[in-house]
Design an enzyme around this catalytic site. Structure first.
Site, PDB file in Angstrom:
ATOM      1  N   HIS A 114       0.850  -1.190   0.000  1.00 40.09           N
ATOM      2  CA  HIS A 114       0.000   0.000   0.000  1.00 40.09           C
ATOM      3  C   HIS A 114       0.890   1.246   0.000  1.00 40.09           C
ATOM      4  CE1 HIS A 114      -3.596   2.323   0.704  1.00 40.09           C
ATOM      5  NE2 HIS A 114      -2.923   3.008   1.599  1.00 40.09           N
ATOM      6  N   HIS A 176       7.081   4.363  -5.156  1.00 36.03           N
ATOM      7  CA  HIS A 176       7.308   3.158  -5.960  1.00 36.03           C
ATOM      8  C   HIS A 176       8.738   2.637  -5.795  1.00 36.03           C
ATOM      9  CE1 HIS A 176       3.829   2.955  -9.042  1.00 36.03           C
ATOM     10  NE2 HIS A 176       3.960   1.780  -8.495  1.00 36.03           N
TER      11      HIS A 176
HETATM   12  C1  GAR Z   1       1.493   0.551  -6.077  1.00 35.91           C
HETATM   13  O1  GAR Z   1       2.000   1.811  -5.734  1.00 35.91           O
HETATM   14  C2  GAR Z   1       0.729  -0.056  -4.933  1.00 35.91           C
HETATM   15  O2  GAR Z   1       1.233   0.322  -3.684  1.00 35.91           O
HETATM   16  C3  GAR Z   1      -0.634   0.524  -5.159  1.00 35.91           C
HETATM   17  O3  GAR Z   1      -0.827   0.492  -6.543  1.00 35.91           O
HETATM   18  C4  GAR Z   1       0.431   0.653  -7.171  1.00 35.91           C
HETATM   19  C5  GAR Z   1       0.558  -0.425  -8.222  1.00 35.91           C
HETATM   20  O4  GAR Z   1       1.663  -0.161  -9.042  1.00 35.91           O
HETATM   21  N1  GAR Z   1      -1.625  -0.224  -4.484  1.00 35.91           N
HETATM   22  C6  GAR Z   1      -2.717   0.308  -3.937  1.00 35.91           C
HETATM   23  O5  GAR Z   1      -2.972   1.481  -4.025  1.00 35.91           O
HETATM   24  C7  GAR Z   1      -3.617  -0.677  -3.243  1.00 35.91           C
HETATM   25  N2  GAR Z   1      -4.575   0.010  -2.439  1.00 35.91           N
HETATM   26  P1  GAR Z   1       2.196  -1.281 -10.031  1.00 35.91           P
HETATM   27  O6  GAR Z   1       0.985  -1.864 -10.781  1.00 35.91           O
HETATM   28  O7  GAR Z   1       3.099  -0.557 -10.976  1.00 35.91           O
HETATM   29  O8  GAR Z   1       2.892  -2.328  -9.227  1.00 35.91           O
END
Ligand code: GAR
Length: 210
Positions: A114, A176
């Site tokens: 998260h 990220h």
């Molecule tokens: C990530 O930053 C993750 O923490 C977030 O979505 C992004 C996915 O990035 N998750 C949430 O917000 C869950 N509530 P990615 O598809 O490039 O891995």
């Protein structure tokens, strides 16, 4: 690397899958004793599915709309997870709440990442919410999944500074970068049997304690 068998990791995604990429990289470089054995998306056009194809990882689009209920949808997900003998389920930008079917079948074996320091800013707009609130520090959290929204026992957290000129995009990019370290690390600890859940706390065992 330990003599343990490799942890079979299933990754559930909805979008770009850059965390998936980080986990695949860590596995291919043998930094973690785990391999991604299946990728499942609830979104047909998720770029994460293309990443799975590139690495020859079995991948599935499962369309929630095709099922009469959320339980039936999750039964299908569980069926695929079992077919691929998953030991650990990783939610990586999976934008659906894990339901009871999944949680019951993989109790304490589902992790989520998260982009905020939980319990602050749960939900789907956490980066924007943290920025608008005006916090000076945010970060990311890896936690076990329970029935709630981003409420499960916390495994690892890492902070990043919020800068005066940050936008949602620049802050999320910085978060990220730490996610790409933290998620493989959490998987490594799980695969080495070093995570002990005690109530709502997760203890990370040291080598000496093992
Ligand atoms: C990530 O930053 C993750 O923490 C977030 O979505 C992004 C996915 O990035 N998750 C949430 O917000 C869950 N509530 P990615 O598809 O490039 O891995």
């Amino acid at each position: 690397m330990t003599g343990r068998k490799k942890t079979r990791v299933a990754v559930l995604v909805s979008g770009s899958g850059t965390n998936l990429r980080a986990i695949i990289n860590a596995s291919e470089k043998d930094e973690i004793n785990a391999s991604v054995v299946v990728v499942i998306s609830n979104c047909e056009d998720a770029f994460a599915l293309k990443r799975a194809v590139k690495h020859d990882i079995p991948n599935y689009f499962v369309d929630l709309k095709e099922f009469e209920s959320r339980d039936k949808y999750e039964e299908e997900i569980v069926k695929i997870l079992k077919e691929h003998k998953a030991d650990l389920v990783i939610l990586a930008g999976y934008m659906l709440l894990a339901g009871q079917k999944l949680i019951n079948e993989f109790e304490n074996k589902i992790m989520n990442i998260h982009p905020a320091l939980l319990p602050s800013f749960p939900g789907t707009h956490s980066v924007k919410d943290a920025l608008e609130y005006g916090v000076k520090v945010s970060g990311c959290t890896v936690h076990f999944v329970d029935e709630g929204l981003d409420t499960g026992p916390i495994i690892l957290q890492k902070a990043v500074s919020v800068l005066d000129n940050d936008t949602e995009e620049t802050l999320h990019n910085r978060i990220h970068e730490v996610e790409y370290e933290l998620y493989p690390e959490a998987i490594r600890l799980f695969s080495e049997g070093k995570l002990r859940i005690d109530g709502h706390r997760v203890k990370v065992m040291s080598d000496e304690e093992m």
